[in-house]
Design an enzyme around this catalytic site. Structure first.
Site, mmCIF file in Angstrom:
data_model
loop_
_atom_site.group_PDB
_atom_site.id
_atom_site.type_symbol
_atom_site.label_atom_id
_atom_site.label_comp_id
_atom_site.label_asym_id
_atom_site.label_seq_id
_atom_site.Cartn_x
_atom_site.Cartn_y
_atom_site.Cartn_z
ATOM 1 N N CYS A 23 -4.840 -10.280 30.096
ATOM 2 C CA CYS A 23 -3.608 -9.705 29.552
ATOM 3 C C CYS A 23 -2.456 -10.141 30.436
ATOM 4 O O CYS A 23 -2.670 -10.645 31.535
ATOM 5 C CB CYS A 23 -3.675 -8.185 29.485
ATOM 6 N N LYS A 28 -8.334 -0.897 20.053
ATOM 7 C CA LYS A 28 -7.611 -0.396 21.218
ATOM 8 C C LYS A 28 -6.371 0.348 20.742
ATOM 9 O O LYS A 28 -5.479 -0.244 20.139
ATOM 10 C CB LYS A 28 -7.234 -1.545 22.145
ATOM 11 N N ARG A 49 -2.251 2.482 34.566
ATOM 12 C CA ARG A 49 -0.976 1.789 34.791
ATOM 13 C C ARG A 49 -0.448 2.047 36.201
ATOM 14 O O ARG A 49 0.270 1.219 36.753
ATOM 15 C CB ARG A 49 0.026 2.173 33.705
ATOM 16 N N ARG A 79 3.830 0.583 23.828
ATOM 17 C CA ARG A 79 2.991 -0.498 23.313
ATOM 18 C C ARG A 79 2.638 -0.307 21.828
ATOM 19 O O ARG A 79 1.699 -0.905 21.325
ATOM 20 C CB ARG A 79 1.699 -0.595 24.122
ATOM 21 N N LYS A 85 -11.716 1.733 22.594
ATOM 22 C CA LYS A 85 -11.134 2.562 23.643
ATOM 23 C C LYS A 85 -9.900 3.294 23.166
ATOM 24 O O LYS A 85 -9.208 2.766 22.294
ATOM 25 C CB LYS A 85 -10.811 1.716 24.881
ATOM 26 N N SER A 97 -9.053 5.415 32.024
ATOM 27 C CA SER A 97 -8.567 6.047 33.250
ATOM 28 C C SER A 97 -8.176 7.506 33.086
ATOM 29 O O SER A 97 -8.486 8.338 33.937
ATOM 30 C CB SER A 97 -7.385 5.238 33.794
ATOM 31 N N TYR A 143 -15.193 4.163 35.135
ATOM 32 C CA TYR A 143 -14.872 4.313 36.554
ATOM 33 C C TYR A 143 -15.890 5.209 37.262
ATOM 34 O O TYR A 143 -15.914 5.284 38.475
ATOM 35 C CB TYR A 143 -13.448 4.879 36.701
HETATM 36 C C1 PBG Z 1 -4.164 -4.021 29.952
HETATM 37 C C2 PBG Z 1 -5.194 -2.937 29.941
HETATM 38 C C3 PBG Z 1 -4.992 -1.547 29.906
HETATM 39 C C4 PBG Z 1 -6.243 -0.969 29.988
HETATM 40 C C5 PBG Z 1 -7.168 -1.989 30.021
HETATM 41 N N1 PBG Z 1 -6.502 -3.202 29.991
HETATM 42 C C6 PBG Z 1 -3.744 -0.766 29.911
HETATM 43 C C7 PBG Z 1 -2.807 -0.797 28.776
HETATM 44 O O1 PBG Z 1 -3.107 -1.371 27.714
HETATM 45 O O2 PBG Z 1 -1.721 -0.278 28.958
HETATM 46 C C8 PBG Z 1 -6.504 0.515 30.050
HETATM 47 C C9 PBG Z 1 -7.668 0.916 30.872
HETATM 48 C C10 PBG Z 1 -7.703 2.335 31.317
HETATM 49 O O3 PBG Z 1 -6.827 3.174 31.033
HETATM 50 O O4 PBG Z 1 -8.658 2.638 32.032
HETATM 51 N N2 PBG Z 1 -3.678 -4.353 28.694
HETATM 52 ZN ZN ZN Z 2 -1.738 -5.521 28.706
#
Ligand code: PBG
Ligand code: ZN
Length: 321
Positions: free
Chosen positions: A116, A191, A201, A213, A244, A270, A309
């Site tokens: 990403c 997602k 983040r 987003r 997710k 997370s 995690y």
């Molecule tokens: C990056 C990404 C994110 C997560 C995984 N890859 C964050 C987002 O999309 O803002 C989230 C993982 C998590 O919250 O544990 N695009």
């Molecule tokens: Zn991203």
């Protein structure tokens, strides 16, 4: 007469009829690799999780290997960010160097590379920006470049998390052309634009600098649309499908498993981790029991693998029992 309690009367009989299991070799542990030296920086909102510089990464990887976990998902935190996220696809960027370090020192560890731009862009969005809009097609070549760069460094699986349309096919072509026809793509397909990513983040320094987003990640209200995302990614060549978050999206995991013949990866994100850790720290819940109940729930819903995690603890608890 049906008496379901007959099959619950002892530990042995319960073990025997148990439909689902959580296995250590299905766990994937996320790791944050940071540019710099001598860094082992705790993430405040994710107790137990640290950011590591490459020179101290072994402290974490030794634990991973000891626990019997065979896969890690790597995220990078660069020293510098720019408009076009060039750190994401620089050959000497934090992730290619991190991957090389892991592969040199832990050759059997499976490395899944998240692809990403958001950790690398000054604006924190997952794609290129023009006049406040997140550009789709213009972003694809950069994602492909990052994917090839990580594959060259030794990544075993490429995991695009950006949610741009058509990126799986674009990345597949680029990998094939570079000779990586056997590197699988683990696509973040379902997602959602979720508040559950907040702690990540903090950990990855990837919060969007403006807006949100929602123009690229999915609306939490839309389950059917998730099936379209999965179908599209599979048609473009995805080998594994990530759903997710998990706990508020168990129906999504289940629907994918009913409709598609593909291994599903549940990403226990997370914010879900942070909630469990906070309640456990207060003594309000039994951490081990709650976490294992969540894990078995993901399996029952239809997940094959679990990104979490909690993986180090889960692996230990599985061995204990
Ligand atoms: C990056 C990404 C994110 C997560 C995984 N890859 C964050 C987002 O999309 O803002 C989230 C993982 C998590 O919250 O544990 N695009
Ligand atoms: Zn991203």
């Amino acid at each position: 007469m049906d008496r379901t309690r007959r099959l619950r009367s002892s530990v042995a009989i319960r073990n025997m009829v148990r439909e689902e299991h959580v296995r250590v070799d299905e766990l994937i542990y996320p790791i944050f690799i940071m540019e710099g030296e001598n860094i082992c920086e705790p993430v405040d909102s994710m107790p137990g999780i640290n950011q590591y510089s490459i020179d101290r990464l072994s402290e974490e990887l030794d634990k991973v290997v000891e626990a019997g976990i065979q896969a890690v998902l790597v995220f990078g935190i660069p020293a510098h960010k720019d408009e076009v996220g060039s750190g994401a696809y620089a050959k000497e960027g934090i992730i290619p160097r991190g991957i090389r370090f892991i592969k040199d020192n832990y050759p059997t560890l499976l490395v899944v590379a998240d692809v990403c731009l958001c950790e690398y862009t000054s604006h924190g969005h997952c794609g290129l920006i023009k006049d406040g809009e997140i550009l789709n097609d213009e972003t694809l070549p950069l994602l492909a470049k990052a994917s090839v760069c990580y594959a060259e460094a030794g990544a075993d699986i490429i995991a695009p998390s950006d949610m741009m349309d058509k990126r799986v096919g674009f990345i597949r072509n680029a990998l094939d052309e570079a000779g990586f026809i056997n590197i699988p793509i683990m696509a973040y397909s379902a997602k959602f634009a979720s508040a559950y990513y907040g702690p990540f983040r903090d950990a990855a320094h990837s919060a969007p600098g403006f807006g949100d987003r929602k123009t690229y990640q999915m609306d939490p209200a839309n389950g059917k649309e998730a099936m379209r995302e999965v179908a599209e990614d599979l048609a473009e060549g995805a080998d594994l499908i990530i759903a997710k978050p998990t706990m508020a999206y168990m129906d999504i995991i289940h629907a994918i498993s009913e409709q598609f013949n593909v291994p599903i990866v549940a990403y226990n994100v997370s914010g879900e981790y942070a909630m469990v850790k906070a309640a456990a720290a207060n003594g309000w819940i039994d951490e081990k029991k709650i976490v294992m109940e969540n894990m078995i729930g993901f399996k029952r819903a239809g997940a094959k693998m679990i990104i979490t995690y909690h993986a180090l603890d889960v692996a230990r608890w599985i061995k204990e029992d």
